[in-house]
Scaffold this active site. Sequence first.
Site, PDB file in Angstrom:
ATOM      1  N   ASP A 176      43.706  42.503  47.134  1.00 25.64           N
ATOM      2  CA  ASP A 176      42.721  41.438  46.889  1.00 25.64           C
ATOM      3  C   ASP A 176      42.941  40.260  47.839  1.00 25.64           C
ATOM      4  O   ASP A 176      42.057  39.434  48.024  1.00 25.64           O
ATOM      5  CB  ASP A 176      42.877  40.906  45.453  1.00 25.64           C
ATOM      6  CG  ASP A 176      41.739  41.340  44.543  1.00 25.64           C
ATOM      7  OD1 ASP A 176      40.630  41.570  45.053  1.00 25.64           O
ATOM      8  OD2 ASP A 176      41.975  41.423  43.321  1.00 25.64           O
ATOM      9  N   GLN A 186      41.491  42.596  37.754  1.00 25.13           N
ATOM     10  CA  GLN A 186      40.155  42.000  37.768  1.00 25.13           C
ATOM     11  C   GLN A 186      40.185  40.628  37.099  1.00 25.13           C
ATOM     12  O   GLN A 186      40.741  40.455  36.021  1.00 25.13           O
ATOM     13  CB  GLN A 186      39.160  42.942  37.058  1.00 25.13           C
ATOM     14  CG  GLN A 186      37.703  42.523  37.158  1.00 25.13           C
ATOM     15  CD  GLN A 186      37.139  42.546  38.578  1.00 25.13           C
ATOM     16  OE1 GLN A 186      37.597  43.298  39.435  1.00 25.13           O
ATOM     17  NE2 GLN A 186      36.156  41.703  38.826  1.00 25.13           N
ATOM     18  N   LYS A 215      34.026  49.695  41.837  1.00 21.02           N
ATOM     19  CA  LYS A 215      35.195  49.804  42.721  1.00 21.02           C
ATOM     20  C   LYS A 215      35.801  51.206  42.624  1.00 21.02           C
ATOM     21  O   LYS A 215      36.128  51.824  43.643  1.00 21.02           O
ATOM     22  CB  LYS A 215      36.241  48.736  42.349  1.00 21.02           C
ATOM     23  CG  LYS A 215      35.798  47.330  42.758  1.00 21.02           C
ATOM     24  CD  LYS A 215      36.689  46.217  42.218  1.00 21.02           C
ATOM     25  CE  LYS A 215      36.098  44.854  42.579  1.00 21.02           C
ATOM     26  NZ  LYS A 215      36.840  43.699  42.060  1.00 21.02           N
TER      27      LYS A 215
HETATM   28  N1  GUN Z   1      36.470  38.706  40.078  1.00 21.29           N
HETATM   29  C1  GUN Z   1      35.413  38.358  40.881  1.00 21.29           C
HETATM   30  N2  GUN Z   1      35.631  38.754  42.156  1.00 21.29           N
HETATM   31  C2  GUN Z   1      36.828  39.349  42.168  1.00 21.29           C
HETATM   32  C3  GUN Z   1      37.582  39.975  43.198  1.00 21.29           C
HETATM   33  O1  GUN Z   1      37.201  40.036  44.383  1.00 21.29           O
HETATM   34  N3  GUN Z   1      38.784  40.487  42.811  1.00 21.29           N
HETATM   35  C4  GUN Z   1      39.239  40.411  41.528  1.00 21.29           C
HETATM   36  N4  GUN Z   1      40.433  40.926  41.260  1.00 21.29           N
HETATM   37  N5  GUN Z   1      38.566  39.850  40.560  1.00 21.29           N
HETATM   38  C5  GUN Z   1      37.361  39.329  40.874  1.00 21.29           C
END
Ligand code: GUN
Length: 292
Positions: free
Chosen positions: A120, A97, A53
């Site tokens: 998100d 996350q 990311k």
């Molecule tokens: N863990 C797995 N997928 C995601 C996501 O799209 N966003 C976040 N914050 N955590 C995740």
Amino acid sequence: MTSQLINGVELSNQLRQDLQTRVKALTAAGHTPGLAVILVGENPASQVYVRNKVKACEQVGIHSVLEKTPDTLTEKDLLVKIDALNQDPSIHGILVQLPLPAHIDAQRVIEAISPEKDVDGFHISSAGALMTGAKGFWPCTPFGCMKMLESIHYDLKGKHAVVIGRSNIVGKPMAMMLLQKNATVTLCHSHTKNLAELTRQADLIVAAVGVRNVLTKDMVKPGAVVLDVGMNRDEDGKLCGDVDFDGVRQVAAFITPVPGGVGPMTITMLLHNTVWAAEQLNPTVERALQST
Ligand code: GUN
């Protein structure tokens, strides 16, 4: 029939070029979009996701801040960090996350993020906006799936879409997005009876449960479109999805591969949401762009 692949890497590259242009316009106006990513603990998969990311942000010119903390961090201290980021004008998007360590209430943490920075799309106000068809942040993975369907000019009106998996991150928002485009949606989960009977009726199948081979060739109607959201490892440790790719590609019209399918699109939509967040806070730049 051999399926056509929907290539998430290629589509991502196209979309990221457009995002780069929007970032340049924001930056020229003194409003470089900023994303803060918080990683609690050392979950190996999360470390990889977070690294990707941050790398993607660099690629399009988004300012990113990565805060790595030990898994002993208390919920209270995490909430303090989020509060500081909520107040920080250089940050337009905040991502914590998941999963979080068991001693932290993930929903409480998500609700602490300012809704204007919820890139998100997990905040209850974002979920409510999606549910009611109002403007708001869409969760990145199902949003990426919608972009993939758009890329093949797939008209969802009147189609039967079967979503396997009912998570807040993928399955439920996916169902809402498909519904908004006038598909008839069946949302399946671990208690669904006769899954194969339902998937065999589907024009579109989205597999999002994290179970390898949950969808096999015999469960797919010839000519269906199959989107694979799964991220699993096979017995050799190789990345694979939820779909038996080699079998299903013999009957589906379109299929997404793993890797190189939905995964890169998830990150691209995070970039999209971050740029959009910055544009919402700086409407003059957005207007300038819309008039071009
Ligand atoms: N863990 C797995 N997928 C995601 C996501 O799209 N966003 C976040 N914050 N955590 C995740």
